[in-house]
Motif scaffolding. Sequence first.
Motif, PDB file in Angstrom:
ATOM      1  N   ASP A  94      47.857  37.158  26.903  1.00  0.00           N
ATOM      2  CA  ASP A  94      46.429  36.880  27.026  1.00  0.00           C
ATOM      3  C   ASP A  94      46.192  35.740  28.019  1.00  0.00           C
ATOM      4  OD1 ASP A  94      43.764  36.474  26.761  1.00  0.00           O
ATOM      5  OD2 ASP A  94      43.759  36.388  24.570  1.00  0.00           O
ATOM      6  N   SER A  95      45.362  36.015  29.028  1.00  0.00           N
ATOM      7  CA  SER A  95      45.073  34.978  30.026  1.00  0.00           C
ATOM      8  C   SER A  95      43.576  34.744  30.160  1.00  0.00           C
ATOM      9  CB  SER A  95      45.665  35.389  31.386  1.00  0.00           C
ATOM     10  OG  SER A  95      45.159  36.653  31.780  1.00  0.00           O
ATOM     11  N   GLY A  96      42.825  34.980  29.088  1.00  0.00           N
ATOM     12  CA  GLY A  96      41.376  34.778  29.132  1.00  0.00           C
ATOM     13  C   GLY A  96      40.648  36.106  29.089  1.00  0.00           C
ATOM     14  N   PRO A  97      39.629  36.242  28.251  1.00  0.00           N
ATOM     15  CA  PRO A  97      39.008  37.542  28.027  1.00  0.00           C
ATOM     16  C   PRO A  97      38.175  38.047  29.206  1.00  0.00           C
ATOM     17  CG  PRO A  97      37.808  35.820  26.854  1.00  0.00           C
ATOM     18  CD  PRO A  97      39.039  35.176  27.423  1.00  0.00           C
ATOM     19  N   ALA A  98      38.316  39.344  29.493  1.00  0.00           N
ATOM     20  CA  ALA A  98      37.456  39.998  30.474  1.00  0.00           C
ATOM     21  C   ALA A  98      36.222  40.520  29.750  1.00  0.00           C
ATOM     22  CB  ALA A  98      38.214  41.151  31.132  1.00  0.00           C
ATOM     23  N   ASN A  99      35.166  40.818  30.491  1.00  0.00           N
ATOM     24  CA  ASN A  99      33.974  41.392  29.881  1.00  0.00           C
ATOM     25  C   ASN A  99      33.691  42.754  30.508  1.00  0.00           C
ATOM     26  OD1 ASN A  99      32.410  40.993  32.317  1.00  0.00           O
ATOM     27  ND2 ASN A  99      32.218  38.837  31.736  1.00  0.00           N
ATOM     28  N   THR A 100      32.671  43.430  30.006  1.00  0.00           N
ATOM     29  CA  THR A 100      32.374  44.788  30.458  1.00  0.00           C
ATOM     30  C   THR A 100      32.053  44.830  31.940  1.00  0.00           C
ATOM     31  OG1 THR A 100      31.496  45.275  28.256  1.00  0.00           O
ATOM     32  CG2 THR A 100      30.952  46.823  30.005  1.00  0.00           C
ATOM     33  N   ASP A 101      31.290  43.859  32.432  1.00  0.00           N
ATOM     34  CA  ASP A 101      30.944  43.846  33.855  1.00  0.00           C
ATOM     35  C   ASP A 101      32.183  43.673  34.727  1.00  0.00           C
ATOM     36  OD1 ASP A 101      28.261  44.257  33.387  1.00  0.00           O
ATOM     37  OD2 ASP A 101      27.769  42.122  33.322  1.00  0.00           O
ATOM     38  N   ASP A 102      33.158  42.886  34.259  1.00  0.00           N
ATOM     39  CA  ASP A 102      34.417  42.753  35.001  1.00  0.00           C
ATOM     40  C   ASP A 102      35.087  44.109  35.164  1.00  0.00           C
ATOM     41  OD1 ASP A 102      34.136  39.977  35.157  1.00  0.00           O
ATOM     42  OD2 ASP A 102      35.236  39.643  33.288  1.00  0.00           O
ATOM     43  N   LEU A 103      35.126  44.864  34.073  1.00  0.00           N
ATOM     44  CA  LEU A 103      35.759  46.182  34.105  1.00  0.00           C
ATOM     45  C   LEU A 103      35.008  47.126  35.039  1.00  0.00           C
ATOM     46  CD1 LEU A 103      36.614  46.706  30.322  1.00  0.00           C
ATOM     47  CD2 LEU A 103      38.106  45.870  32.131  1.00  0.00           C
ATOM     48  N   ILE A 104      33.693  47.076  35.005  1.00  0.00           N
ATOM     49  CA  ILE A 104      32.906  47.947  35.883  1.00  0.00           C
ATOM     50  C   ILE A 104      33.190  47.632  37.343  1.00  0.00           C
ATOM     51  CG2 ILE A 104      30.548  48.429  36.657  1.00  0.00           C
ATOM     52  CD1 ILE A 104      29.681  48.252  33.727  1.00  0.00           C
ATOM     53  N   ASP A 105      33.300  46.353  37.683  1.00  0.00           N
ATOM     54  CA  ASP A 105      33.643  45.972  39.059  1.00  0.00           C
ATOM     55  C   ASP A 105      35.007  46.531  39.456  1.00  0.00           C
ATOM     56  OD1 ASP A 105      31.266  44.615  39.364  1.00  0.00           O
ATOM     57  OD2 ASP A 105      32.115  42.639  38.904  1.00  0.00           O
ATOM     58  N   ILE A 106      35.968  46.465  38.531  1.00  0.00           N
ATOM     59  CA  ILE A 106      37.302  47.001  38.804  1.00  0.00           C
ATOM     60  C   ILE A 106      37.225  48.499  39.054  1.00  0.00           C
ATOM     61  CG2 ILE A 106      39.562  47.461  37.788  1.00  0.00           C
ATOM     62  CD1 ILE A 106      39.272  44.763  36.289  1.00  0.00           C
ATOM     63  N   PHE A 107      36.486  49.208  38.197  1.00  0.00           N
ATOM     64  CA  PHE A 107      36.374  50.654  38.332  1.00  0.00           C
ATOM     65  C   PHE A 107      35.683  51.041  39.638  1.00  0.00           C
ATOM     66  CE2 PHE A 107      36.689  51.031  33.519  1.00  0.00           C
ATOM     67  CZ  PHE A 107      37.940  51.634  33.564  1.00  0.00           C
ATOM     68  N   ARG A 108      34.668  50.286  40.027  1.00  0.00           N
ATOM     69  CA  ARG A 108      33.959  50.613  41.272  1.00  0.00           C
ATOM     70  C   ARG A 108      34.878  50.451  42.486  1.00  0.00           C
ATOM     71  NH1 ARG A 108      28.234  47.842  39.491  1.00  0.00           N
ATOM     72  NH2 ARG A 108      27.197  49.777  38.813  1.00  0.00           N
ATOM     73  N   ASP A 109      35.668  49.391  42.481  1.00  0.00           N
ATOM     74  CA  ASP A 109      36.627  49.203  43.578  1.00  0.00           C
ATOM     75  C   ASP A 109      37.680  50.305  43.555  1.00  0.00           C
ATOM     76  OD1 ASP A 109      35.319  46.938  44.437  1.00  0.00           O
ATOM     77  OD2 ASP A 109      36.669  45.542  43.421  1.00  0.00           O
TER      78      ASP A 109
END
Length: 585
Positions: free
Chosen positions: A187-202
Motif C-alpha cells: 500500500d502506497s496511498g489510496p487511489a480514488n475513482t477519478d484517478d482510475l478513470i484518468d488511467i483508463f482514458r490514457d
Amino acid sequence: MAVFSIEVDAGTATQTKTRSSVSAGFNVGAHWTIRFDDSVATRTELGAWTFIWYGEANAEPDFKRVLDLLDSGHLTELWGFRGILIAANPADDRIHIFNDGYGTFPVYVNNSPKAGEPLISDSLRSFSGHNVDWASFYQFLSLGYVFGAYSLFDGVSRLEANHGLKLSYENSAPVISRFPLKNFWRDSGPANTDDLIDIFRDEAEGFGNTQIMMSGGWDSRLLLAVLEHKKPLLYTHGNLQSREIAIVRDLASACGLPVVEHGFDPADFNAALFSDYLRNNESAMFTHWHAAGSHAAQHGLLMTAGTFGEVLGGHYGTLNMLPGKKKHVSLLMHMVGAGAFLDNALHLHDQKTVLKYLRMSNYRVFWFVEGQLADDLRSRDLVEQSNQRLEALFHSYEKQGMEDAQAMFERFYTEHRGGQYINRQLTNAAQGNRFRNIFTNRELLAAAPTMPFSRRAHNKINKEIIKKLNPKLLDFPMAATLANAQRPLLVQEVSRATRKLVESSPAMATLYRRFSRYGDRSFGWNNFREIVNEGWVESLGPLLSGTLWDHQKLVDAVIIDHESNRYPFFDMVSKATTLDYLIHR
C-alpha cells in the motif's frame, strides 16, 4: 510454441526441441546464444544492449528508460511490463530477463540441463524429458495452475510473477540469479475513482480496431464504457437463446455498436482443435474461445477481454473463500459497507487464518487418473507438499514487505489463478499476440491494491466508473442478477437469490416469463451439455494416454450426468489433455 530460448556455449549447443518455432538468433559474448521467433518478438539495439521484446500489442517498453535503469543498476524499477523483456550485453556476457506483473508470460529455468535442452525457455514442452513433479501435477489438475516457482518437472522452475533474472558466466560456469521487482502490492496511498478513470482514458489510446469479448458482466461492461469512443466490435458466444446473449445485444444497441453472436458447435470442441491449441499454446484450456480469436485475426482486430478484472472488481478477496454461514454474513456486511469490521473479527488479516482457506485437503480430483498411478500418487503426501509450498510462498511475500494477509491472498490468486489460468482465455485465443488487456496497465497495477478490498468488493468501483463514463450501461441487468445494474447492491443480491428461485420453482418461472424483459430467454450462456457427450470424450482418446487416465471412467461420468451444464467436466478434461501433452514422453 517457443518464442525464445537461451542456450549455453554459443555455436556449440545441440539442436533444441524449441527450434521448430524459433526463427532468429544471435550470440551474446562467448557463452550464450539467444534464439527467438521474429514473427512475434522484436529486436532493438540501443547502446551496448540488445533487447528482445514480446508481449501485449502496442505495449513495448521505453527502451531508453530501460537502458538508463540497467546502467544505473536500479533493476527493481523495471516492473510492470506487459510481456517479456530480454536485455543482453555482449560486451560482458550479461543477460537480464524481466517478466510481467501478473505472470501471464512464462519463463522456465532449467536447473539440471540435459543434452539438447535450452537453459531457459518460455516453452515447458522443451523439458519434457525430466521427471514429473507430481505435487505440481496434482495442483494443476485440481486448479489449473502450479504454486510458486515450481513447474510440472523436477529440476525446472518457473520465474515468479513480477521478477527479474540475471545470467552471467563465472568460473567457467553459468550463474543464474533471481530478484523480485518493485512490490506494487504494498500500500502506497489510496487511489480514488477519478484517478482510475484518468488511467483508463490514457490506456484507451493504445487501442485501435478492437474486438471486446462481451459477457454482460461487470468486467466486460467496464471495458465497453472505457472503449466505446473507439467504436469496438463486440463479440459474444454460447447459447444464443440465453438471456445473457440478449443482454449483450441490448448493450450493443444502446451504444450503436456492431455485435457478433456465435453459437457453439462441435467445431469449437473437436480433437483437431485441441491438438492445434496444444501445439500453438502448450495448453488446451478455453478452446471455445477459438472462434473469437479467428474472427479477430481475419478482420485485423485487436482482441481484449475482462480477464484480470477481478483485481478491480474484488472477486479475489477472502470473503469468496469463507465457508457456509460466514460467507453469507460477510456478503451482507460488505453490501452495507461494514465488511472491514467483519474481516477483522474473522482475523482475515492473519496469515494462518488465510492459509487455512487455501490449503489443499483431498485427492478427489484423481477419480479418473489410471488406477495404479492414482494409488501411487495418493501415497506420496502431495497434499502436504502443496501446503508447504503455499506457506513458503506467503513467507516470501512477507519478506518483500507485505504485512496484510488479505493482500497476500489477493496477490496469490492474481498471480496464480489469474496469470496462469483465467487469462489463458485471452492469450490462447488471440493469434500472433494480437491482444491487449486494460487491467495490466502499470499505473492500474499500482493503484488497485491501494484501495481497500471492502471498497472494491461486489464490483463497487466498476459501478462508480461506469456511472461516470457511460451510465446508460447500467440500465440493463447483469448476467447473474435480475435487477438492473443501477439498483443498490442489496437489491442486486436479492435479485440474484430470486433468480435461483425462478430456476428451481415452476411457479416462479411462470411469473418470470410473463413479467420480465427477458422472460422468453433461458438462463445460462453455456450449452456445453449439448456438445460434451460420450462421443466427444471418445474422440479425445488419442490425446489422453492410458498410462495416465482411465478413459472408461470419463465416458461413464458423461453418461451418468443428466443434469449439469458440463462445463466443469469440459474444463477438467482440458486440464488433463494439457497435462498429457506436456509430460508425455
